[in-house]
Design a protein around this motif. Sequence first.
Motif, PDB file in Angstrom:
ATOM      1  N   ASP A 328       0.629  -1.248  -0.126  1.00 43.35           N
ATOM      2  CA  ASP A 328      -0.488   0.045   0.328  1.00 43.35           C
ATOM      3  C   ASP A 328       0.736   1.362   0.014  1.00 43.35           C
ATOM      4  N   ASN A 355       0.088  -6.322   2.421  1.00 45.02           N
ATOM      5  CA  ASN A 355      -0.534  -5.101   2.148  1.00 45.02           C
ATOM      6  C   ASN A 355      -1.164  -5.564   0.252  1.00 45.02           C
ATOM      7  N   GLU A 358      -4.642  -3.956   0.236  1.00 45.29           N
ATOM      8  CA  GLU A 358      -5.002  -2.768  -0.123  1.00 45.29           C
ATOM      9  C   GLU A 358      -3.890  -2.041  -1.307  1.00 45.29           C
ATOM     10  N   ALA A 359      -2.888  -2.843  -1.514  1.00 48.08           N
ATOM     11  CA  ALA A 359      -2.410  -2.012  -2.716  1.00 48.08           C
ATOM     12  C   ALA A 359      -3.435  -2.126  -3.836  1.00 48.08           C
TER      13      ALA A 359
END
Length: 391
Positions: A328, A355, A358-359
């Motif tokens: 992210d 993550n 989220e990215a």
Amino acid sequence: MKIQEADAKRLLLAQGLPVPEWEVARTPAEARAAAERLLTRADKVVIKAQVLVGGRGKAGGVKLAGSPAEAETTAATILGMSIKGSVVRKVLVAPAADIVREYYLSAVLDRAGRRILLMGSAEGGVEIEQVAAERPDAIVTIHADPLLGLEDWQARTIAFRMGLGGQLKAAVAIAKGLVRTMLANDADLVEINPLAIVREAGADGQPAERLVCLDAKVTLDDSALYRHPELEAFRDPDEEDPVDAEARAAGINFIHLDGTIGCMVNGAGLAMTTMDLVKRAGGEPANFLDIGGGAKADKVAAAMRLILADPKVEAILVNIFGGITRGDEVAHGLIEARGQQVREVPMIVRIVGTNATEAAELLRAARFETAASLDEAAEKAVAAAKAASAA
Ligand code: GDP
Ligand code: MN
């Protein structure tokens, strides 16, 4: 790292090698003042452009002057001149040598041989590549022993084969000194061209001949510079490629290449793999770029600026394997970088690991083109670059 002739000469002097005295001038007035001092000991001075490229003589960057006034006007023509793209900002002023004959002598790191290689030739002054291409037999070579260094008999052999038997002691001292210069500074090249026999007034006033280093070129091993903090002072900010300087300041490992696909990757191994996959997909990488571990958004933005500084880049492939580096964070960096982007270039992003979910959300919301696998990413990047260059 390449260093200027004047700095290279300081390294030679430190090893006791014969180098004629010199001064460095940044203005015509400084050159005039230097000439005033040096002309008390010689009829003429030589004024030499200080740039990190060779062939200055041919380009008009090496000239003689017979008076302080002439030194001033000559320096004025050389300062500001552009030689192979490098602007001359300083000149070296030295008493002009009365050259009898020019030779070539260098010590270079022979990586394949894992030794220091000495190369000598009686055909000095001209570009050695030309001698090597036209008359390879005119170049003599000898390897220094990795433990013993260059032994006396080796130095004598090279001196005799170069036709320097008449200056044997000096030639042996210089050959051994080149190897010492290399080892003392972790240099990968120490080149004297010309090494010259010059005519000088001897102690008795009669003309005498002496062997001296008239030019010097030294390149230092960047990876060993940490062992020689004092050599950092030789880095020439005027001549460093601004892109390289920014990469160094940002702590990004960046090597410029010839292709059209900019690569942003974390980890040197992954960066190499990514370049291989770009090639396999039929493209050519524009760079090797390793943003390192734990890269934050600002570093990603800096990497993007480095890639986009190359006008040949037609597409960007971002390949991040999140471990310490958080996906992210990288995504935020990419979004920020695109906001500042001066040029529209298609970008394909693959982020996996820490993550990654989220990215992916951030990138989707920002309408980035993504890829699930590395193969897919490479293919998409190559296709985008081809479409861009066809347009
Ligand atoms: P490069 O062309 O960048 O390699 O610069 P060099 O320092 O090697 O100078 C080029 C050529 O200028 C040399 O090969 C010499 O022929 C000439 N030159 C350099 N210094 C002197 C000097 O002190 N006196 C004379 N007469 N010629 C010089
Ligand atoms: Mn030279």
